[in-house]
Design an enzyme around this catalytic site. Structure first.
Site, PDB file in Angstrom:
ATOM      1  N   ALA A  43     -17.495  32.259  28.173  1.00  0.00           N
ATOM      2  CA  ALA A  43     -18.455  33.296  28.110  1.00  0.00           C
ATOM      3  C   ALA A  43     -19.073  32.812  29.499  1.00  0.00           C
ATOM      4  O   ALA A  43     -20.238  33.603  29.715  1.00  0.00           O
ATOM      5  CB  ALA A  43     -19.520  33.309  27.131  1.00  0.00           C
ATOM      6  N   HIS A  46     -17.939  34.110  36.121  1.00  0.00           N
ATOM      7  CA  HIS A  46     -17.387  33.204  37.444  1.00  0.00           C
ATOM      8  C   HIS A  46     -17.682  34.363  38.824  1.00  0.00           C
ATOM      9  O   HIS A  46     -17.555  35.682  38.514  1.00  0.00           O
ATOM     10  CB  HIS A  46     -15.933  33.017  37.680  1.00  0.00           C
ATOM     11  CG  HIS A  46     -15.634  31.740  36.561  1.00  0.00           C
ATOM     12  ND1 HIS A  46     -15.903  30.707  36.517  1.00  0.00           N
ATOM     13  CD2 HIS A  46     -15.002  32.136  35.121  1.00  0.00           C
ATOM     14  CE1 HIS A  46     -15.583  30.117  35.469  1.00  0.00           C
ATOM     15  NE2 HIS A  46     -15.083  30.856  34.457  1.00  0.00           N
ATOM     16  N   ARG A 308      -5.704  30.007  25.748  1.00  0.00           N
ATOM     17  CA  ARG A 308      -5.770  30.809  26.857  1.00  0.00           C
ATOM     18  C   ARG A 308      -4.423  31.428  26.997  1.00  0.00           C
ATOM     19  O   ARG A 308      -3.342  30.639  27.230  1.00  0.00           O
ATOM     20  CB  ARG A 308      -6.229  29.753  28.321  1.00  0.00           C
ATOM     21  CG  ARG A 308      -7.518  29.083  27.985  1.00  0.00           C
ATOM     22  CD  ARG A 308      -7.386  28.107  29.550  1.00  0.00           C
ATOM     23  NE  ARG A 308      -8.652  27.608  29.351  1.00  0.00           N
ATOM     24  CZ  ARG A 308      -8.845  26.367  28.901  1.00  0.00           C
ATOM     25  NH1 ARG A 308      -8.104  25.735  28.009  1.00  0.00           N
ATOM     26  NH2 ARG A 308     -10.036  25.738  28.800  1.00  0.00           N
ATOM     27  N   CYS A 434     -27.348  25.258  10.150  1.00  0.00           N
ATOM     28  CA  CYS A 434     -26.718  24.930   9.026  1.00  0.00           C
ATOM     29  C   CYS A 434     -25.411  25.791   8.761  1.00  0.00           C
ATOM     30  O   CYS A 434     -24.729  25.709   7.643  1.00  0.00           O
ATOM     31  CB  CYS A 434     -27.735  25.584   7.769  1.00  0.00           C
ATOM     32  SG  CYS A 434     -27.427  27.435   7.386  1.00  0.00           S
TER      33      CYS A 434
END
Ligand SMILES: Cc1cc2nc3c(=O)[nH]c(=O)nc-3n(C[C@H](O)[C@H](O)[C@H](O)COP(=O)(O)OP(=O)(O)OC[C@H]3O[C@@H](n4cnc5c(N)ncnc54)[C@H](O)[C@@H]3O)c2cc1C
Length: 481
Positions: A43, A46, A308, A434
Site C-alpha cells: 500500500a 512510490h 506479485r 484480537c
C-alpha cells in the site's frame, strides 16, 4: 465491454469507463473486490525512482503518483504523502543512493534529495545509528488500498457498471481471429472488447487466446503487522537499498496506524499459495533489525502474504493483443502497479478509445465519495451519522473502534459486502489486536439479521470458507440454523 478481474486495475478502469455511454461488466472469480494482489500488498505509493528509465513502469508510476492526492480526495480515501526513505548503511550503498537519485530525476520524479545521517536521525529516531544517509522521495506516501479499490468499484457500480462476483473466466469466445466474449462458471457472455486484468492469472487468460510468448513469474512477499501501539515506530516507509532480487525488507506505517515489516520476494510455483512460513518470519525479523535494531517482534499481531504478478518482459504489458482482435491485456502489473494505477486506467481507456467510439454519458454521471468510518468522522459528521442510524453508537469491533453503523453501510453499499472478510476490508472490523476473536460472532449475527443468510451459510471469504458448523446443545433455532 468485459473486464476480467476486480482488483485495483480492473476496478479503476471500470470507474474511468463509467463516465462513457458504454455497458461494462466486471467478471471476478472471488466473492468481493481485491481477490488477488490488491488485497495483500505494501500500500505504498512510490514516487517512481526505482523503475528503469524509458519503461512503462517508470512513466506510469510517476504519472500515477501525481494523480493520487486528487483521486483519494475525490473518493474519500485515506492517503498520506509521508515521503519515503531508502536508507544506506555503508559507503557502497550510499553510492547506490546517488545512482537512484539520478535515475529518479531521469524518470521525472520531483522532490528527490539526499539526507545525511544527522537529519535522518531527527526525522526517524528509531532507525539504526549505523545508517549513513538516505534518499528521500518526498512525493511518495501510503494509502488505504482496500478502501481505494472498494471506492473505485462502488463508484463504477453507481454509474451503471455491473460487477459479477464468483464468476471465474474459464475460456474466451472466439470467432476465428476475433475474441467475442468470455465463458465463465455461469455460461457465455458476449462483448466487443475484453480487458484482461487478471493479475497473477493474466498469462492464463492470454493462453486462452493462444498467446504463448508471455508469462507471469509469481513472487511471494510475506508481511507481519505490528500492534497499533507500535504504530509510530517509523513515520514513513523506510527501505534498504535494493538488491537484484527486489526492494528488500522494509518497515512502514499504514494509514490505519499500524506498523508493518516484511516484503521478501520468493519465486513460487503455486499462484494461490498465500501462506506465511516460519522461514519467512525468521528472515523478515532478522533482516528488519538492520533498519530498526530495537524492534519488538513480540508485538506482531497478524501476518499475510501476497503474490506479485511479475512480468516475463520486466515491464508492464498494456496493449491490444497482436495475435487476436478484441482483447486488451493489462498484464504483469506487479509493484509499482498500485502507484501507477490511475495512469494505467487512463492509458487503457485511450487504447479502448482507439478501438471503439467512446461518447461521454451527458448529465447522468454521479460523483461518489465513501463516508468516513464513524471513528474517523468529525464531530459534526458524527452527530449527523447518529441522527441517521443509532447503530453508529454501538461499537462492534473494540480493537479498531468500528460501529454497527459502519458495518451496515458495508452491507448496504453499492457493492454489498456479504462475507466476513468483505466487511473487514471495507470497515476494518477484525483487523486489530484480537483479530476478530471478539467481533466475528457479532458480525455474523448482523449479516444474518440484515440479509437473511443463515449463520451456517455465512462465509469468511471463498465458497469453501464456512465459519459456523453447528450449535451447542440448546442454542440456535430452526430460523437461525
Ligand atoms: C506482496 C506485494 C507487495 C506490493 N507492494 C506494492 C506497493 O507497496 N506499492 C505498489 O505500487 N504496488 C505494490 N504491489 C503491486 C500491486 O499490489 C499491484 O500492482 C496491484 O494490486 C495490481 O492490481 P491488479 O488488479 O492488476 O491485480 P490483482 O489485484 O491481482 O487483481 C486481479 C483480479 O483478477 C481476478 N481473476 C484472476 N483470474 C480470473 C479469472 N480467470 N476470472 C475472473 N477473475 C479472475 C483475481 O481474483 C483478482 O481479484 C505489491 C504487490 C504484492 C503482491
Amino acid at each position: 465491454m468485459i473486464i476480467i478481474g476486480a482488483g485495483m486495475t480492473g476496478s479503476i478502469i471500470a470507474r474511468e469507463l463509467s463516465v462513457y455511454r458504454i455497458k461494462v461488466a466486471v467478471m471476478e472469480r472471488s466473492l468481493y473486490v481485491c481477490g488477488g494482489q490488491s488485497k495483500a500488498n505494501g500500500a505504498i505509493i512510490h514516487g517512481g525512482h526505482d523503475p528503469e528509465p524509458e519503461t512503462l513502469k517508470a512513466r506510469l508510476n510517476v504519472e500515477g503518483n501525481r494523480m493520487f492526492p486528487r483521486l483519494c480526495e475525490e473518493l474519500g480515501v485515506s492517503f498520506r504523502q509521508s515521503g519515503i526513505y531508502v536508507i544506506a548503511f555503508e559507503k557502497s550503498e550510499f553510492r547506490v543512493l546517488l545512482r537512484l537519485l539520478e535515475q529518479g530525476e531521469r524518470n521525472g520524479v520531483r522532490g528527490l534529495r539526499i539526507l545525511k545521517a544527522p537529519e535522518l536521525r531527527v526525522s526517524e529516531p528509531k532507525i539504526s545509528r549505523k545508517a549513513v544517509g538516505a534518499l528521500c522521495i518526498s512525493s511518495g506516501g501510503i494509502v488505504d488500498v482496500h478502501r481505494l479499490v472498494i471506492a473505485c468499484a462502488e463508484h463504477a457500480s453507481m454509474n451503471g457498471c455491473q460487477f459479477r462476483f464468483g464468476e471465474q473466466v474459464l475460456g474466451l469466445l472466439r470467432q476465428e481471429k476475433r475474441i467475442e466474449g468470455v465463458i465463465t462458471t455461469s455460461g457465455e457472455h458476449r462483448s466487443r472488447l475484453v480487458v484482461n486484468c487478471a493479475g497473477v492469472y493474466a498469462d492464463d487468460v492470454m493462453r486462452m487466446a493462444g498467446i504463448e510468448n508471455f508469462c507471469i513469474i509469481p513472487r511471494k512477499g510475506e508481511y507481519y503487522i505490528l500492534d497499533r501501539a507500535e504504530g509510530d515506530i517509523v513515520s514513513r516507509p523506510c527501505f534498504q537499498v535494493p538488491t537484484p532480487g527486489g526492494k528488500g525488507i522494509l518497515i512502514f506505517p499504514t494509514t490505519n496506524g499500524n506498523g508493518i515489516i516484511g516484503g521478501d520476494s520468493v519465486v513460487i510455483r503455486d499462484k494461490a499459495d498465500t501462506s506465511t512460513t516460519a522461514e519467512g518470519y525468521r528472515k523478515v525479523c532478522r533482516n528488519v533489525r538492520r533498519l530498526v535494531p530495537d524492534i519488538d517482534t513480540e508485538r506482531i499481531i497478524a501476518s499475510f502474504a501476497g503474490i506479485r504478478a511479475v512480468s516475463s518482459t520486466g515491464d508492464f504489458l498494456i496493449e491490444k493483443a497482436e495475435e487476436v482482435e478484441g482483447l486488451i491485456n493489462v498484464a504483469g502489473i506487479a509493484s509499482p502497479g498500485l502507484s501507477a494505477a490511475p495512469a494505467i486506467a487512463r492509458s487503457v481507456v485511450d487504447l479502448i478509445g482507439s478501438e471503439i467510439t467512446l461518447k461521454k454519458a451527458n448529465g447522468k454521471i454521479r460523483s461518489y465519495r465513501l463516508n468516513p468510518l464513524f471513528r474517523d468522522a468529525s464531530d459534526t459528521e458524527k452527530e449527523s451519522l447518529l441522527r441517521e442510524n443509532q447503530g453508529y453508537g454501538r461499537v462492534v469491533c473494540r480493537c479498531e473502534n468500528i460501529t454497527e453503523g459502519d458495518i451496515l453501510e458495508a452491507i448496504y453499499a453499492p457493492i454489498p459486502a456479504r462475507t466476513v472478510d468483505a466487511i473487514k476490508l471495507r470497515t476494518k472490523a477484525g483487523i486489530g489486536r484480537c483479530q476478530g476473536a471478539f467481533d466475528m460472532s457479532r458480525i455474523i449475527e448482523i449479516l444474518t439479521r440484515e440479509t437473511g443468510i443463515r449463520p451456517m451459510d455465512v462465509l469468511k471469504n471463498g465458497r469453501e470458507s464456512r465459519i459456523v458448523y453447528g450449535y451447542l446443545k440448546g442454542q440456535g433455532t430452526d430460523e437461525t440454523r
